[in-house]
Write an enzyme that holds these catalytic residues in place. Structure first.
Site, PDB file in Angstrom:
ATOM      1  N   TRP A  54      36.470  42.349  38.385  1.00 30.82           N
ATOM      2  CA  TRP A  54      37.443  41.513  39.082  1.00 30.82           C
ATOM      3  C   TRP A  54      37.278  40.029  38.794  1.00 30.82           C
ATOM      4  O   TRP A  54      38.248  39.279  38.837  1.00 30.82           O
ATOM      5  CB  TRP A  54      37.428  41.795  40.584  1.00 30.82           C
ATOM      6  CG  TRP A  54      38.129  43.075  40.834  1.00 30.82           C
ATOM      7  CD1 TRP A  54      37.579  44.289  41.141  1.00 30.82           C
ATOM      8  CD2 TRP A  54      39.531  43.303  40.727  1.00 30.82           C
ATOM      9  NE1 TRP A  54      38.550  45.239  41.230  1.00 30.82           N
ATOM     10  CE2 TRP A  54      39.774  44.660  40.985  1.00 30.82           C
ATOM     11  CE3 TRP A  54      40.622  42.495  40.429  1.00 30.82           C
ATOM     12  CZ2 TRP A  54      41.038  45.225  40.963  1.00 30.82           C
ATOM     13  CZ3 TRP A  54      41.891  43.051  40.410  1.00 30.82           C
ATOM     14  CH2 TRP A  54      42.089  44.401  40.674  1.00 30.82           C
ATOM     15  N   GLU A  55      36.092  39.596  38.505  1.00 29.90           N
ATOM     16  CA  GLU A  55      35.915  38.175  38.205  1.00 29.90           C
ATOM     17  C   GLU A  55      36.242  37.889  36.743  1.00 29.90           C
ATOM     18  O   GLU A  55      36.701  36.805  36.415  1.00 29.90           O
ATOM     19  CB  GLU A  55      34.491  37.722  38.528  1.00 29.90           C
ATOM     20  CG  GLU A  55      34.127  37.815  40.004  1.00 29.90           C
ATOM     21  CD  GLU A  55      34.989  36.945  40.908  1.00 29.90           C
ATOM     22  OE1 GLU A  55      35.632  35.979  40.429  1.00 29.90           O
ATOM     23  OE2 GLU A  55      35.023  37.234  42.118  1.00 29.90           O
ATOM     24  N   GLY A  56      35.964  38.862  35.892  1.00 30.79           N
ATOM     25  CA  GLY A  56      36.197  38.656  34.469  1.00 30.79           C
ATOM     26  C   GLY A  56      35.392  37.467  33.971  1.00 30.79           C
ATOM     27  O   GLY A  56      34.672  36.829  34.713  1.00 30.79           O
ATOM     28  N   ARG A 181      41.613  44.524  44.570  1.00 30.19           N
ATOM     29  CA  ARG A 181      40.152  44.370  44.651  1.00 30.19           C
ATOM     30  C   ARG A 181      39.631  44.877  45.988  1.00 30.19           C
ATOM     31  O   ARG A 181      38.645  45.608  46.046  1.00 30.19           O
ATOM     32  CB  ARG A 181      39.751  42.904  44.451  1.00 30.19           C
ATOM     33  CG  ARG A 181      38.240  42.713  44.517  1.00 30.19           C
ATOM     34  CD  ARG A 181      37.823  41.305  44.261  1.00 30.19           C
ATOM     35  NE  ARG A 181      36.372  41.185  44.244  1.00 30.19           N
ATOM     36  CZ  ARG A 181      35.722  40.225  43.623  1.00 30.19           C
ATOM     37  NH1 ARG A 181      36.380  39.296  42.965  1.00 30.19           N
ATOM     38  NH2 ARG A 181      34.406  40.187  43.666  1.00 30.19           N
TER      39      ARG A 181
END
Length: 192
Positions: A54-56, A181
């Site tokens: 989700w943060e990448g 998320r």
């Protein structure tokens, strides 16, 4: 603490009684286990994978450097770089290497794991629940004030799971990515 059931179970497993030294050693082991008020917790692979997914490591440039970008909800602060890193040191125009992003992720995770452990105290918590809580806190910074935390500590796991879905707003609007998320965090939390 009643020790007889422990001694009886170990006797049964071994198929014999204990000598004096064995009793003393087992007593010391029980005392040591009981003296630890907060088990050492760490982020598991499931939690790390969720955070990284989700943060990448967004805004990779053609030269492989990674550039800071504005918050998707506000279009400005807090500026973010790498694996979702924010802070006073993250400013427009900042550029990091992948190694810098990875080092900061490790440091940030140590802090967030400690903050979640402190917030939930000795509440019974599975590894997946802990991972989901760390992912939630990494993204929101809200573990100390969230109703989610209070419900978890009270043992209301279904209520805590439902709370994830309330944290989907940024910049005053519902963000589709946050909805997804939070759903993944809630699923991980409930997966035992």
């Amino acid at each position: 603490m009643k020790r007889k059931p422990i001694f009886d179970a170990v006797r049964k497993l071994l198929g014999r009684g204990f000598g004096h030294d064995e009793v003393a050693a087992l007593d010391r082991a029980i005392d040591l286990a009981c003296s630890e008020t907060l088990p050492t917790r760490g982020l598991g692979e499931a939690g790390l994978a969720l955070i990284k997914h989700w943060e990448g490591c967004a805004r990779r440039r053609a030269d492989s450097m990674i550039q800071a970008y504005p918050d998707p909800g506000t279009g400005g602060p807090p500026w973010t770089i790498g694996w979702g890193t924010t802070g006073a040191d993250i400013t427009p125009g900042l550029v990091w290497t992948q190694a810098q992003c990875d080092v900061r992720l490790a440091a940030d995770l140590r802090r967030f794991v400690a903050e979640v452990a402190r917030a939930i105290g000795d509440a019974p918590t599975t590894a997946n629940q802990f991972d989901a809580l760390v992912s939630f806190h990494y993204n929101t910074g809200a573990i100390a004030k969230a109703t989610l935390t209070r419900r978890h500590k009270a043992g209301d796991f279904a209520g805590a799971q439902a709370e994830f879905g309330k944290w989907v707003h940024a910049g005053g609007r519902v963000m589709r990515g946050l909805v997804k998320r939070r759903a993944e965090e809630a699923t991980l939390y409930a997966s035992g």
